[in-house]
Design an enzyme around this catalytic site. Structure first.
Site, PDB file in Angstrom:
ATOM      1  N   HIS A 187       0.878  -1.189   0.125  1.00 42.20           N
ATOM      2  CA  HIS A 187      -0.026  -0.050  -0.190  1.00 42.20           C
ATOM      3  C   HIS A 187       0.645   1.317  -0.032  1.00 42.20           C
ATOM      4  CE1 HIS A 187      -3.927  -1.705   1.143  1.00 42.20           C
ATOM      5  NE2 HIS A 187      -3.546  -2.597   0.494  1.00 42.20           N
ATOM      6  N   HIS A 233      -2.009 -12.464  -2.582  1.00 41.03           N
ATOM      7  CA  HIS A 233      -3.047 -13.179  -1.664  1.00 41.03           C
ATOM      8  C   HIS A 233      -2.594 -14.607  -1.702  1.00 41.03           C
ATOM      9  CE1 HIS A 233      -6.488 -10.420  -3.079  1.00 41.03           C
ATOM     10  NE2 HIS A 233      -5.628  -9.733  -2.307  1.00 41.03           N
TER      11      HIS A 233
END
Length: 717
Positions: free
Chosen positions: A94, A262
């Site tokens: 992020h 993921h």
């Protein structure tokens, strides 16, 4: 008299009470963007050199400490499965993922995730805990490691600790010390605002406004629940493709990053988001700088709520493996909701052995999940092909992801010459905008002699040097004169570069380069310097324009044409040019360009004044050329701009006549960019300094200093 109930400190910038100038006069030109990162905010002082501190860093010891931290769970924020890898990867991701290619802003290069608004974005929920977990390491190594570097290093080492062979790592990101509050993140007035309405960032079918990359205010990429929170993998695939393209990622890199992100960690939505306290910027002082604190229920471990999505994505969330594709492609998935009420998918008839274990109790098996974005990797035809390819070839997937992760986390560092450390990859990558080393030693006197005899006008040489250098963006260190890419596609064909004039000038420079050891890039800058020295001398000032040799000449094969297209200027106030009329005013476009070039308001002012009198306007227009001695470097622009013998009369949307008060005759013409330096109170204050009778020499010296800064902005060699 009592002070009860009176606040003696004008905190909040007085914006809430409407007392700051922009609150009273919102249409006034806001120069704050040029005042970012004032040196007075830096506690390390002007003599501090991060590069020098890095040379003292014990990289081996630092990496050992970070890897130990990854598996040392803390009571105040326990690690899932005893491993902080997923949390640190999300923090690094992020940090880097806010980067966008349109203007090079965002990204991991400054450590801006520590400050508002990013530290309080909904999508960055609980990343404050990741940074606080790293504090003991930052404290130990001090100024030898920046927060910006440490955050990305932690994410990279997390992957290594879970089995991925990473592609490499570079130090060199320098911290900022206050919020980058003038970056445009969107016009929405609320977090996670759905598409549509007055503040929407979308138009047409689903066209995302530039320079934005994320789909909503407060998100890094796309909404994991689906477009506007409505599950539809194919619609989400469209958003993903646009968002990742605006980070310069292709389809294969996009699938690799989605799957690789993921492959480890989990989503957190096992609880009630209504129990959250406020984000860090709004939290009370006793929260110790933390945000989103839950004092209603347990709120940690298996009961954590972050995104609202709940569950691991794979069977072994702390191992780098191919489990993501195994589950995604081998099971059918059905739509369901998490305990926090978020849309997600669960596998149908999953085998017990494919279930991951609970984050706190390995004797308990739990259900994995996928988001709408994960389903897009299965449902979109092109993404599906890539997913199947990765599923069949784990080695290829791992290598593709490692390279994409390196690109994601290093895209905004700039050229490879800025990289630092023992793990810098030797391979040159096209997205690094490679430039071969240029010669630093050659017969400079001979090159100057040939330039002076080339028959070109001063304005032709100055304009060419400027056009070559003006592409530099301090945001991601791309562009600039080094490489001489102005002679390559796509730059040679940009309207703003006046191809006819450019072709003529470059033809002469190429001939000089063939006869000497100088690069064309050096010749372009040196010729501009020589022209300015002559213009100053003609005005009565002998001044030397500093020149640093060593630029190289890039080739077309070294140039990713598509990625360079975003550097094309749509306006250049310095050459008084607009590609077309825009909703944004010309003076606002000038501020944006100046900030990207790393210029201050004072430097912008003096450069505008000098470029006008030097006759460098695009297409040879006379707007703003407030002098009868065109080609001489003088302060005439400011003298005549501030002369109250004249009035200004609008003649169009961006054109004005400068009319003599007594005769009524038009003396000059101008644009908004010219006249804002006489109308805006701050810019006029600068203009008045240069208009003074005792400032002629100062003007020349300041212009040369600002010019040199622009020419050398990309000199990282």
């Amino acid at each position: 008299m009592t002070l009860k109930g009176i606040c003696l400190v004008g905190h909040g910038g007085n914006a809430q009470s409407g007392n700051n100038p922009m609150a009273w006069w919102p249409k006034s030109l806001n120069l704050d963007i040029l005042h970012q990162h004032d040196t007075k905010t830096n506690p390390l002082g002007p003599s501090f050199s991060y590069r020098k501190e890095l040379k003292k860093l014990d990289v081996k010891a630092l990496k050992k400490d970070v890897k130990k931290l990854l598996t040392t769970s803390q009571d105040y924020w326990p690690a899932d499965w005893g491993h902080y890898g997923g949390l640190m990867i999300r923090m690094a991701w992020h940090s880097a993922g806010s980067y966008r290619i349109a203007d090079g802003r965002g990204g991991a290069g400054t450590g801006n995730q520590r400050f508002a608004p990013l530290n309080s974005w909904p999508d960055n929920n609980n990343l404050d805990k990741a940074r606080r977990l790293l504090w003991p390491i930052k404290k130990k190594y001090g100024n030898k490691i920046s927060w910006a570097d440490l955050m990305i290093l932690a994410g990279t080492l997390a992957y290594e600790s879970m089995g991925l062979k990473t592609f490499g790592f570079s130090f060199g990101r320098e911290d900022i010390w206050h919020p980058e509050k003038d970056i445009y993140w969107g016009s929405e007035k609320e977090w996670l605002q759905k598409s549509g309405g007055q503040d929407s960032r979308y138009s047409g079918e689903r066209d995302l406004a530039n320079p934005l990359a994320a789909v909503m205010m407060g998100l890094i990429y796309v909404n994991p629940e689906g477009v506007d929170g409505k599950p539809d993998p194919l619609k989400t695939a469209h958003d993903i493709r646009i968002t990742f393209a605006r980070m310069a990622m292709n389809d294969e890199e996009t699938v690799a990053l989605t799957a690789g992100g993921h492959t480890v960690g989990k989503g957190h939505g096992n609880g009630n988001a209504a129990n959250f306290g406020p984000a860090p910027e709004a939290a009370p002082i006793e929260e110790q700088g933390f945000g989103w604190m839950n004092h209603m229920t347990r709120g940690i471990g298996r009961d954590t709520v972050t995104s609202g999505i709940e569950g691991p994505f794979t069977t072994n969330p702390t191992q780098w493996d191919n489990g993501y594709f195994h589950l995604l492609l081998n099971y059918d998935w059905e739509l369901t909701k998490s305990p926090a009420g978020a849309w997600q998918y669960k596998p149908i008839n999953i085998k017990e052995k494919d279930k991951p274990v609970d984050v706190e109790d390995a004797s308990i098996r739990t259900m994995p999940m996928m988001t709408d974005a994960d389903m897009a990797m299965k449902m979109d035809p092109e993404y599906r092909k890539i997913s199947e390819k990765f599923h069949k070839d784990q080695t290829y997937f791992s290598d593709t992801f490692a390279r994409a992760w390196f690109k994601l986390t290093h895209r905004d560092i700039g050229p490879k010459a800025r990289y630092f450390g023992p793990d810098v990859p030797k391979e040159n990558l096209i997205w690094q905008d490679p430039v071969p080393a240029g010669r630093k030693k050659y017969d400079l006197k001979a090159v100057k002699s040939k330039i002076k005899a080339n028959g070109l006008s001063n304005s032709e040489m100055i304009a060419t040097a400027w056009d070559s250098a003006r592409t530099f963006r301090d945001s991601d260190k791309r562009g600039g004169a080094n490489g001489a890419r102005i002679r390559l596609a796509p730059q040679k064909d940009w309207i703003g570069n006046e191809s006819k004039r450019l072709s003529k000038v470059l033809g002469i420079y190429e001939a000089i380069a063939k006869k000497t050891d100088a690069s064309i890039a050096d010749i372009i800058v040196l010729a501009g310097n020589i022209a300015i020295e002559k213009a100053a001398k003609d005005g009565g000032f002998n001044i030397k324009v500093p020149f640093t040799p060593g630029r190289g000449d890039a080739t077309q094969i070294m140039t990713d044409v598509e990625s360079f297209e975003v550097l094309e200027p749509v306006a250049d106030g310095y050459r008084n040019w607009l590609k077309e009329n825009y909703v944004v005013t010309p003076e606002e476009l000038l501020l944006d360009r100046s900030q990207l070039m790393g210029l201050t308001a004072q430097e912008m002012t003096v450069l505008i004044g000098g470029m006008r009198v030097l006759g460098t306007n695009h297409g040879g227009t006379k707007h703003g050329v407030f002098t009868n001695k065109v080609g001489i470097l003088s302060n005439d622009f400011f003298v005549n701009l501030t002369d109250m013998s004249y009035t200004w009369k609008p003649t169009g949307r961006n054109s004005y006549d400068i009319v003599h008060r007594s005769t009524g005759k038009t003396k000059w013409t101008a644009t908004r960019v010219d006249l804002v330096f006489g109308s805006n109170s701050v810019l006029r204050a600068y203009a008045e300094v240069y208009a003074q009778d005792d400032s002629k020499e100062k003007f020349v010296a300041d212009f040369v200093a600002a010019w040199t800064k622009v020419m050398n902005a990309d000199m990282f060699i």
